[in-house]
Scaffold this motif. Sequence first.
Motif, PDB file in Angstrom:
ATOM      1  N   HIS A   1     -29.499  13.491 -24.501  1.00 46.66           N
ATOM      2  CA  HIS A   1     -30.537  14.027 -23.631  1.00 46.66           C
ATOM      3  C   HIS A   1     -30.202  13.947 -22.143  1.00 46.66           C
ATOM      4  O   HIS A   1     -30.729  14.727 -21.350  1.00 46.66           O
ATOM      5  N   LYS A   2     -29.351  12.997 -21.756  1.00 49.78           N
ATOM      6  CA  LYS A   2     -29.070  12.830 -20.327  1.00 49.78           C
ATOM      7  C   LYS A   2     -27.738  12.120 -20.152  1.00 49.78           C
ATOM      8  O   LYS A   2     -27.163  11.583 -21.112  1.00 49.78           O
ATOM      9  N   VAL A   3     -27.259  12.141 -18.905  1.00 46.11           N
ATOM     10  CA  VAL A   3     -26.071  11.378 -18.555  1.00 46.11           C
ATOM     11  C   VAL A   3     -26.532  10.040 -17.987  1.00 46.11           C
ATOM     12  O   VAL A   3     -27.183   9.985 -16.943  1.00 46.11           O
ATOM     13  N   ASN A   4     -26.218   8.971 -18.686  1.00 42.80           N
ATOM     14  CA  ASN A   4     -26.563   7.643 -18.199  1.00 42.80           C
ATOM     15  C   ASN A   4     -25.551   7.199 -17.138  1.00 42.80           C
ATOM     16  O   ASN A   4     -24.506   7.826 -16.953  1.00 42.80           O
ATOM     17  N   ARG A   5     -25.872   6.128 -16.463  1.00 43.09           N
ATOM     18  CA  ARG A   5     -24.954   5.620 -15.449  1.00 43.09           C
ATOM     19  C   ARG A   5     -23.652   5.171 -16.101  1.00 43.09           C
ATOM     20  O   ARG A   5     -23.670   4.485 -17.119  1.00 43.09           O
ATOM     21  N   LEU A   6     -22.530   5.583 -15.541  1.00 43.30           N
ATOM     22  CA  LEU A   6     -21.229   5.154 -16.041  1.00 43.30           C
ATOM     23  C   LEU A   6     -21.008   3.710 -15.602  1.00 43.30           C
ATOM     24  O   LEU A   6     -20.902   3.428 -14.408  1.00 43.30           O
ATOM     25  N   ARG A   7     -20.899   2.806 -16.560  1.00 44.28           N
ATOM     26  CA  ARG A   7     -20.886   1.383 -16.253  1.00 44.28           C
ATOM     27  C   ARG A   7     -19.502   0.738 -16.355  1.00 44.28           C
ATOM     28  O   ARG A   7     -19.117  -0.065 -15.516  1.00 44.28           O
TER      29      ARG A   7
ATOM     30  N   ALA B   1      -6.633   8.708  -4.640  1.00 41.66           N
ATOM     31  CA  ALA B   1      -5.928   8.110  -3.503  1.00 41.66           C
ATOM     32  C   ALA B   1      -6.883   7.303  -2.629  1.00 41.66           C
ATOM     33  O   ALA B   1      -7.934   7.806  -2.202  1.00 41.66           O
ATOM     34  N   ASP B   2      -6.516   6.049  -2.376  1.00 46.86           N
ATOM     35  CA  ASP B   2      -7.266   5.169  -1.470  1.00 46.86           C
ATOM     36  C   ASP B   2      -8.711   4.952  -1.911  1.00 46.86           C
ATOM     37  O   ASP B   2      -9.586   4.691  -1.083  1.00 46.86           O
ATOM     38  N   LYS B   3      -8.979   5.049  -3.214  1.00 45.74           N
ATOM     39  CA  LYS B   3     -10.338   4.840  -3.707  1.00 45.74           C
ATOM     40  C   LYS B   3     -10.384   3.622  -4.608  1.00 45.74           C
ATOM     41  O   LYS B   3      -9.420   3.301  -5.299  1.00 45.74           O
ATOM     42  N   THR B   4     -11.530   2.961  -4.609  1.00 43.99           N
ATOM     43  CA  THR B   4     -11.730   1.820  -5.494  1.00 43.99           C
ATOM     44  C   THR B   4     -12.103   2.332  -6.887  1.00 43.99           C
ATOM     45  O   THR B   4     -12.525   3.486  -7.048  1.00 43.99           O
ATOM     46  N   PRO B   5     -11.958   1.474  -7.918  1.00 43.21           N
ATOM     47  CA  PRO B   5     -12.361   1.904  -9.265  1.00 43.21           C
ATOM     48  C   PRO B   5     -13.799   2.384  -9.340  1.00 43.21           C
ATOM     49  O   PRO B   5     -14.092   3.377 -10.013  1.00 43.21           O
ATOM     50  N   ARG B   6     -14.714   1.721  -8.637  1.00 45.74           N
ATOM     51  CA  ARG B   6     -16.113   2.138  -8.708  1.00 45.74           C
ATOM     52  C   ARG B   6     -16.340   3.465  -7.982  1.00 45.74           C
ATOM     53  O   ARG B   6     -17.194   4.258  -8.390  1.00 45.74           O
ATOM     54  N   GLU B   7     -15.598   3.718  -6.927  1.00 44.61           N
ATOM     55  CA  GLU B   7     -15.700   5.021  -6.258  1.00 44.61           C
ATOM     56  C   GLU B   7     -15.190   6.129  -7.176  1.00 44.61           C
ATOM     57  O   GLU B   7     -15.767   7.226  -7.223  1.00 44.61           O
ATOM     58  N   ILE B   8     -14.121   5.852  -7.907  1.00 45.40           N
ATOM     59  CA  ILE B   8     -13.586   6.837  -8.852  1.00 45.40           C
ATOM     60  C   ILE B   8     -14.592   7.095  -9.968  1.00 45.40           C
ATOM     61  O   ILE B   8     -14.834   8.246 -10.361  1.00 45.40           O
TER      62      ILE B   8
ATOM     63  N   GLN C   1     -18.967  10.425 -12.410  1.00 43.89           N
ATOM     64  CA  GLN C   1     -20.392  10.580 -12.714  1.00 43.89           C
ATOM     65  C   GLN C   1     -20.920  11.885 -12.128  1.00 43.89           C
ATOM     66  O   GLN C   1     -21.619  12.655 -12.808  1.00 43.89           O
ATOM     67  N   THR C   2     -20.580  12.151 -10.877  1.00 41.55           N
ATOM     68  CA  THR C   2     -21.054  13.358 -10.203  1.00 41.55           C
ATOM     69  C   THR C   2     -20.566  14.618 -10.925  1.00 41.55           C
ATOM     70  O   THR C   2     -21.332  15.566 -11.155  1.00 41.55           O
ATOM     71  N   LEU C   3     -19.288  14.634 -11.305  1.00 39.95           N
ATOM     72  CA  LEU C   3     -18.727  15.805 -11.971  1.00 39.95           C
ATOM     73  C   LEU C   3     -19.313  16.009 -13.369  1.00 39.95           C
ATOM     74  O   LEU C   3     -19.605  17.132 -13.778  1.00 39.95           O
ATOM     75  N   ILE C   4     -19.472  14.919 -14.107  1.00 40.54           N
ATOM     76  CA  ILE C   4     -20.027  15.030 -15.457  1.00 40.54           C
ATOM     77  C   ILE C   4     -21.464  15.534 -15.398  1.00 40.54           C
ATOM     78  O   ILE C   4     -21.868  16.419 -16.163  1.00 40.54           O
TER      79      ILE C   4
END
Length: 233
Positions: A147-153, A208-215, A220-223
């Motif tokens: 039904h929805k996209v939950n937060r990627l944890r 590039a230059d991103k943390t795992p949580r930023e990635i 999340q945004t794309l999905i």
Amino acid sequence: MVRPVYLTAYYLSGYIGATVCFKLKVEGAPIEKGAVLVIGKHVSNWDIPVLSRAIRKYIGNFPHFEMGSFHGYPILGKVIGFLKWCGGFPVMRSKDIMRLRHTSGKTKEELRALMREVNDEAAEVRRQVLREGQCMCFFPEGTRDRHKVNRLRSVHEVEEALELIKEEGINVRIVPIVPIYGPKAKFFIPFLRRRPVTVRMLPPLDIADKTPREILADAQTLIEANWTSEYDD
């Protein structure tokens, strides 16, 4: 890593099974074969064979899937070894400890030790899959939801991929993937009248230059932008 049992399971479920039941369409540019970490939206029990077929078709290598822990289950708990031979491997979460405390008779400390053992083994399997230039797929929502996209944890998998890039020079691409299931055929005929499913293979993330949580946040945004539950049932 690719063994006879794995190949048999892949061709029975990912190739024959998915082809019998689904009319598969894959959107997106093919991705060069090699180490790929797939971040998947988890919708259905069919996700593993459907995504296996899509990944094999558009990336060209064999996918391995992270699965929930079946420790303590009467039947599935006895076939964990077989599931590993099929290309899956278990991870344990805190909720598994709570479940097992009521069924296993083990103490909390014993269960935490078991969780560390299972998860350490899973981490090494994930690294080895990528070292061998294969595809590792996981569902960071932690559960199916049609039904929805939950937060990627779950972020450990992304952390490990970045470590392999930095410390071992392995070119790991991190790719979001979204399955969208159409309406079921009113009169199902194998190979002929099947349920349509579209798998959107999104471009590799800029890491590039991103943390795992930023990635993970970018995934999340794309999905969320590419997934719809309009026809899911």
